[in-house]
Motif scaffolding. Sequence first.
Motif, PDB file in Angstrom:
ATOM      1  N   ALA A  49       0.787  -1.038  -0.240  1.00 20.44           N
ATOM      2  CA  ALA A  49      -0.027  -0.009  -0.136  1.00 20.44           C
ATOM      3  C   ALA A  49       1.044   1.363   0.090  1.00 20.44           C
ATOM      4  O   ALA A  49       1.886   1.403   0.468  1.00 20.44           O
ATOM      5  CB  ALA A  49      -0.922  -0.135   1.129  1.00 20.44           C
ATOM      6  N   GLU A  50       0.413   2.310  -0.661  1.00 16.78           N
ATOM      7  CA  GLU A  50       1.037   3.535  -0.677  1.00 16.78           C
ATOM      8  C   GLU A  50       0.986   4.230   0.945  1.00 16.78           C
ATOM      9  O   GLU A  50       0.029   4.397   1.415  1.00 16.78           O
ATOM     10  CB  GLU A  50       0.334   4.459  -1.847  1.00 16.78           C
ATOM     11  CG  GLU A  50       1.124   5.713  -1.829  1.00 16.78           C
ATOM     12  CD  GLU A  50       0.697   6.822  -2.562  1.00 16.78           C
ATOM     13  OE1 GLU A  50       0.892   7.902  -2.446  1.00 16.78           O
ATOM     14  OE2 GLU A  50      -0.006   6.377  -3.701  1.00 16.78           O
ATOM     15  N   THR A  51       2.239   4.382   1.115  1.00 20.54           N
ATOM     16  CA  THR A  51       2.320   5.047   2.719  1.00 20.54           C
ATOM     17  C   THR A  51       3.422   6.374   2.460  1.00 20.54           C
ATOM     18  O   THR A  51       3.965   6.587   3.645  1.00 20.54           O
ATOM     19  CB  THR A  51       2.623   4.020   3.967  1.00 20.54           C
ATOM     20  OG1 THR A  51       3.851   3.608   3.384  1.00 20.54           O
ATOM     21  CG2 THR A  51       1.607   3.149   3.950  1.00 20.54           C
ATOM     22  N   GLY A  52       3.380   6.771   1.436  1.00 21.20           N
ATOM     23  CA  GLY A  52       4.345   8.130   1.249  1.00 21.20           C
ATOM     24  C   GLY A  52       3.845   9.200   1.725  1.00 21.20           C
ATOM     25  O   GLY A  52       2.494   9.254   2.240  1.00 21.20           O
ATOM     26  N   SER A  53       4.597  10.223   1.890  1.00 25.53           N
ATOM     27  CA  SER A  53       4.261  11.362   2.714  1.00 25.53           C
ATOM     28  C   SER A  53       3.199  11.927   1.861  1.00 25.53           C
ATOM     29  O   SER A  53       2.291  12.720   2.565  1.00 25.53           O
ATOM     30  CB  SER A  53       5.486  12.504   2.712  1.00 25.53           C
ATOM     31  OG  SER A  53       5.791  12.727   1.465  1.00 25.53           O
ATOM     32  N   ALA A  54       3.032  11.839   0.811  1.00 30.25           N
ATOM     33  CA  ALA A  54       1.639  12.283  -0.209  1.00 30.25           C
ATOM     34  C   ALA A  54       0.290  11.939   0.494  1.00 30.25           C
ATOM     35  O   ALA A  54      -0.324  12.485   0.469  1.00 30.25           O
ATOM     36  CB  ALA A  54       1.823  12.043  -1.578  1.00 30.25           C
ATOM     37  N   SER A  55       0.561  10.785   0.853  1.00 33.60           N
ATOM     38  CA  SER A  55      -0.653   9.983   1.383  1.00 33.60           C
ATOM     39  C   SER A  55      -1.089  10.554   2.721  1.00 33.60           C
ATOM     40  O   SER A  55      -2.326  10.227   3.244  1.00 33.60           O
ATOM     41  CB  SER A  55      -0.528   8.361   1.280  1.00 33.60           C
ATOM     42  OG  SER A  55       0.433   7.983   2.316  1.00 33.60           O
ATOM     43  N   LYS A  97       9.683   2.761   6.465  1.00 37.13           N
ATOM     44  CA  LYS A  97       8.458   3.135   6.989  1.00 37.13           C
ATOM     45  C   LYS A  97       8.494   4.684   7.161  1.00 37.13           C
ATOM     46  O   LYS A  97       9.772   5.261   7.363  1.00 37.13           O
ATOM     47  CB  LYS A  97       8.126   2.575   8.294  1.00 37.13           C
ATOM     48  CG  LYS A  97       7.825   0.973   8.460  1.00 37.13           C
ATOM     49  CD  LYS A  97       7.161   0.910   9.713  1.00 37.13           C
ATOM     50  CE  LYS A  97       6.606  -0.390   9.492  1.00 37.13           C
ATOM     51  NZ  LYS A  97       4.975  -0.257   9.748  1.00 37.13           N
ATOM     52  N   LEU A  98       7.649   5.389   7.211  1.00 44.98           N
ATOM     53  CA  LEU A  98       7.531   6.680   7.322  1.00 44.98           C
ATOM     54  C   LEU A  98       7.758   7.032   8.670  1.00 44.98           C
ATOM     55  O   LEU A  98       7.145   6.548   9.597  1.00 44.98           O
ATOM     56  CB  LEU A  98       6.197   7.502   6.814  1.00 44.98           C
ATOM     57  CG  LEU A  98       6.056   7.460   5.231  1.00 44.98           C
ATOM     58  CD1 LEU A  98       4.638   8.190   5.030  1.00 44.98           C
ATOM     59  CD2 LEU A  98       6.929   8.228   4.691  1.00 44.98           C
ATOM     60  N   MET A  99       8.587   7.915   9.051  1.00 49.46           N
ATOM     61  CA  MET A  99       9.157   8.438  10.283  1.00 49.46           C
ATOM     62  C   MET A  99       8.921   9.934  10.410  1.00 49.46           C
ATOM     63  O   MET A  99       9.204  10.673   9.505  1.00 49.46           O
ATOM     64  CB  MET A  99      10.615   8.354  10.580  1.00 49.46           C
ATOM     65  CG  MET A  99      11.005   6.648  10.301  1.00 49.46           C
ATOM     66  SD  MET A  99      10.266   5.584  11.326  1.00 49.46           S
ATOM     67  CE  MET A  99      11.349   6.049  12.975  1.00 49.46           C
ATOM     68  N   ILE A 116       4.777   5.913  11.080  1.00 49.08           N
ATOM     69  CA  ILE A 116       3.371   5.847  10.632  1.00 49.08           C
ATOM     70  C   ILE A 116       3.208   4.343  10.625  1.00 49.08           C
ATOM     71  O   ILE A 116       4.086   3.737   9.813  1.00 49.08           O
ATOM     72  CB  ILE A 116       3.354   6.499   9.349  1.00 49.08           C
ATOM     73  CG1 ILE A 116       3.831   7.818   9.588  1.00 49.08           C
ATOM     74  CG2 ILE A 116       2.093   6.369   9.047  1.00 49.08           C
ATOM     75  CD1 ILE A 116       3.131   8.747  10.348  1.00 49.08           C
ATOM     76  N   GLU A 117       2.428   3.813  11.382  1.00 44.55           N
ATOM     77  CA  GLU A 117       2.139   2.279  11.655  1.00 44.55           C
ATOM     78  C   GLU A 117       1.090   2.091  10.448  1.00 44.55           C
ATOM     79  O   GLU A 117       1.075   0.931   9.663  1.00 44.55           O
ATOM     80  CB  GLU A 117       1.411   1.858  12.646  1.00 44.55           C
ATOM     81  CG  GLU A 117       2.421   1.992  13.916  1.00 44.55           C
ATOM     82  CD  GLU A 117       3.668   1.118  13.715  1.00 44.55           C
ATOM     83  OE1 GLU A 117       3.438   0.007  13.431  1.00 44.55           O
ATOM     84  OE2 GLU A 117       4.672   1.556  14.292  1.00 44.55           O
ATOM     85  N   SER A 118       0.114   2.795  10.159  1.00 46.30           N
ATOM     86  CA  SER A 118      -0.832   2.623   8.994  1.00 46.30           C
ATOM     87  C   SER A 118      -1.226   3.854   8.606  1.00 46.30           C
ATOM     88  O   SER A 118      -1.607   4.961   9.526  1.00 46.30           O
ATOM     89  CB  SER A 118      -1.752   1.671   9.358  1.00 46.30           C
ATOM     90  OG  SER A 118      -2.715   2.260  10.427  1.00 46.30           O
ATOM     91  N   SER A 123      -7.803   7.646   7.996  1.00 50.29           N
ATOM     92  CA  SER A 123      -7.209   7.398   9.264  1.00 50.29           C
ATOM     93  C   SER A 123      -5.674   7.387   9.372  1.00 50.29           C
ATOM     94  O   SER A 123      -5.217   6.912   8.215  1.00 50.29           O
ATOM     95  CB  SER A 123      -7.561   6.620  10.140  1.00 50.29           C
ATOM     96  OG  SER A 123      -7.174   5.342   9.287  1.00 50.29           O
ATOM     97  N   LEU A 124      -4.984   7.876  10.514  1.00 51.29           N
ATOM     98  CA  LEU A 124      -3.485   7.740  10.466  1.00 51.29           C
ATOM     99  C   LEU A 124      -3.259   7.257  11.973  1.00 51.29           C
ATOM    100  O   LEU A 124      -3.635   7.732  12.867  1.00 51.29           O
ATOM    101  CB  LEU A 124      -2.968   8.980  10.330  1.00 51.29           C
ATOM    102  CG  LEU A 124      -1.614   9.465  10.164  1.00 51.29           C
ATOM    103  CD1 LEU A 124      -0.622   8.588   8.965  1.00 51.29           C
ATOM    104  CD2 LEU A 124      -1.160  10.578  10.276  1.00 51.29           C
ATOM    105  N   VAL A 125      -2.527   6.251  11.878  1.00 56.30           N
ATOM    106  CA  VAL A 125      -1.811   5.744  13.150  1.00 56.30           C
ATOM    107  C   VAL A 125      -0.379   5.931  13.539  1.00 56.30           C
ATOM    108  O   VAL A 125       0.590   5.316  12.627  1.00 56.30           O
ATOM    109  CB  VAL A 125      -2.244   4.209  13.683  1.00 56.30           C
ATOM    110  CG1 VAL A 125      -1.730   3.510  14.857  1.00 56.30           C
ATOM    111  CG2 VAL A 125      -3.734   3.795  13.302  1.00 56.30           C
ATOM    112  N   ILE A 126      -0.120   6.484  14.441  1.00 57.64           N
ATOM    113  CA  ILE A 126       1.249   6.871  14.724  1.00 57.64           C
ATOM    114  C   ILE A 126       1.740   6.250  16.127  1.00 57.64           C
ATOM    115  O   ILE A 126       1.058   6.311  17.117  1.00 57.64           O
ATOM    116  CB  ILE A 126       1.351   8.284  15.064  1.00 57.64           C
ATOM    117  CG1 ILE A 126       0.998   9.003  13.727  1.00 57.64           C
ATOM    118  CG2 ILE A 126       3.066   8.695  15.141  1.00 57.64           C
ATOM    119  CD1 ILE A 126       0.859  10.724  13.881  1.00 57.64           C
ATOM    120  N   SER A 127       2.807   5.620  16.092  1.00 54.70           N
ATOM    121  CA  SER A 127       3.484   4.985  17.409  1.00 54.70           C
ATOM    122  C   SER A 127       4.713   5.947  17.572  1.00 54.70           C
ATOM    123  O   SER A 127       5.546   5.977  16.882  1.00 54.70           O
ATOM    124  CB  SER A 127       4.011   3.459  17.284  1.00 54.70           C
ATOM    125  OG  SER A 127       2.729   2.653  16.890  1.00 54.70           O
TER     126      SER A 127
END
Length: 155
Positions: A49-55, A97-99, A116-118, A123-127
């Motif tokens: 899945a696309e998880t780049g900063s654009a998303s 992974k996006l940090m 960024i976990e997902s 929605s956006l999940v950050i650990s």
Amino acid sequence: MGDRSVHKRVRMSVAAAGLVAALALTGCGSDGDDSASDKASATPAGSGAETGSASIEGAWSGKTSDGKSIDLAVTGTKVVLLADGHACTGEVADHGKLMLSLKCADGNTDRTMGTIESSTDKSLVISWDAGAKDTLSKSAAGALPPGLPSGLPTP
């Protein structure tokens, strides 16, 4: 004690105004020029899945585990975070992974390094390295995150 509450609300209003100004100055929406966001987008190996900063671009909001507001704005690689009375700025980078790497104006370190976990379009999940985990919802285009004080000056 009433004075402390007023001062805290004033500080949060100033921080919220800073978030609003940052969003306005950086042009939170897309103007059709996707070249910068295309370069920032990447797909981590095996994610599918696309998880780049654009998303993750845009305004996000939610509640911390103890019920306090958290607001995040991402424009390109720039990030502004308001959480639990702290105003933080920094960048998002792709390290497989996006940090998120942030620095808070008051020196707080609760939410300075996050993964960024997902992410989806809603929605956006950050650990966070300090132990917190936040689930945020995307704010409507052009809308300010809910819970901001009313009566803020407009640019």
